[in-house]
Design a protein around this motif. Structure first.
Motif, short mmCIF file in Angstrom:
data_model
loop_
_atom_site.label_atom_id
_atom_site.label_comp_id
_atom_site.label_asym_id
_atom_site.label_seq_id
_atom_site.Cartn_x
_atom_site.Cartn_y
_atom_site.Cartn_z
N LEU A 177 0.83 -1.21 0.00
CA LEU A 177 0.00 0.00 0.00
C LEU A 177 0.86 1.26 0.00
O LEU A 177 0.56 2.23 -0.71
N ILE A 178 1.95 1.25 0.78
CA ILE A 178 2.85 2.41 0.83
C ILE A 178 3.48 2.65 -0.54
O ILE A 178 3.53 3.77 -1.04
N ILE A 179 3.96 1.57 -1.18
CA ILE A 179 4.56 1.69 -2.52
C ILE A 179 3.52 2.19 -3.51
O ILE A 179 3.80 3.05 -4.35
N LEU A 180 2.33 1.65 -3.44
CA LEU A 180 1.25 2.08 -4.33
C LEU A 180 0.92 3.55 -4.13
O LEU A 180 0.74 4.30 -5.10
N LEU A 181 0.85 4.01 -2.87
CA LEU A 181 0.56 5.42 -2.59
C LEU A 181 1.70 6.32 -3.07
O LEU A 181 1.45 7.40 -3.64
N LEU A 182 2.94 5.91 -2.86
CA LEU A 182 4.08 6.71 -3.34
C LEU A 182 4.09 6.79 -4.86
O LEU A 182 4.37 7.84 -5.45
N SER A 184 1.42 6.57 -6.82
CA SER A 184 0.32 7.43 -7.27
C SER A 184 0.64 8.89 -7.03
O SER A 184 0.22 9.75 -7.81
N LYS A 185 1.38 9.22 -5.96
CA LYS A 185 1.76 10.62 -5.72
C LYS A 185 2.67 11.11 -6.84
O LYS A 185 2.52 12.22 -7.34
N ALA A 187 2.88 9.97 -9.90
CA ALA A 187 2.09 10.06 -11.12
C ALA A 187 1.21 11.30 -11.09
O ALA A 187 1.03 11.99 -12.11
N PHE A 188 0.69 11.64 -9.93
CA PHE A 188 -0.17 12.82 -9.79
C PHE A 188 0.65 14.09 -10.00
O PHE A 188 0.22 15.03 -10.65
N LYS A 189 1.92 14.13 -9.45
CA LYS A 189 2.78 15.30 -9.60
C LYS A 189 3.19 15.45 -11.06
O LYS A 189 3.34 16.58 -11.55
N ARG A 190 3.41 14.39 -11.82
CA ARG A 190 3.80 14.48 -13.23
C ARG A 190 2.67 15.05 -14.07
O ARG A 190 2.90 15.77 -15.03
N ASN A 191 1.46 14.73 -13.71
CA ASN A 191 0.29 15.21 -14.47
C ASN A 191 -0.01 16.68 -14.20
O ASN A 191 -0.69 17.32 -14.97
N ILE A 192 0.50 17.22 -13.14
CA ILE A 192 0.23 18.63 -12.84
C ILE A 192 1.21 19.51 -13.51
O ILE A 192 2.07 19.61 -14.09
#
Length: 192
Positions: A177-182, A184-185, A187-192
């Protein structure tokens, strides 16, 4: 009509000396309580007879610890059955779990015991206590008891392994879960 019948067969009561030798404990006691609410592993009724020791001829009895429990089952065994409030001379054997007394022993109501037997038991006890030789206790070869010990040990090891497996699985899931959350963060920063 019946499928199986179980009974007890005694080849005669042994001598006083032999019976004393074979018994784990020999004592005069009064039955103070009978509990019949227990059942054995095959559904047979198990009786527990609580005895207050009046006089010991063999065994270790200490002040304040003068009570013993004797077990008996109603499944056609040779177990001796006692009546509450009555005194008995009891030759008891220990089967690794509890004491029991057989109808094939010399166990009987105290009023039925000849005084010469009590005198001889006193002599056997005094001789035993005065004997300075090293006394070796023979452990019973109780296969069921040994199997139960191995089974319990194995079950304990399995429980410990299960706890370790559950703990490691939980840690792995949290790490995932920690790896998945990191991820996704990022990926979210790249899209911004």
């Amino acid at each position: 009509m019946s499928s199986k019948v179980y009974c007890c067969d005694c080849s005669g009561k042994p001598s006083i000396e032999k019976n004393w030798e074979l018994a784990s404990e020999v004592f005069v006691g009064e039955i103070v309580k009978i509990d019949s609410l227990l059942y054995g592993s095959y559904g047979q009724k198990v009786y527990v007879f609580s005895v207050k020791i009046k006089k010991s001829y063999k065994g270790n009895f200490f002040p304040g610890y003068e009570f013993r429990d004797l077990l008996a089952t109603d499944s056609g065994s040779c177990d001796f059955f006692f009546d509450i409030g009555k005194e008995y001379l009891i030759y008891a054997k220990n089967n690794s779990y509890a004491l029991y007394s057989s109808i094939c022993s010399r166990t009987d109501l105290l009023k039925n015991i000849d005084s010469t037997e009590l005198v001889l038991l006193d002599k056997l006890n005094k001789d035993f206590l005065n004997d300075k030789k090293v006394k070796i206790s023979r452990f019973q070869d109780n296969i069921e008891y040994q199997i139960e010990l191995v089974k319990n040990s194995f079950e304990e090891k399995l429980k410990r392994k299960e706890i370790i497996i559950y703990g490691l699985s939980t840690l792995s899931f949290i790490l995932f879960l920690i790896i998945l959350l990191l991820g996704s963060k990022k990926a979210f920063k790249r899209n911004i």
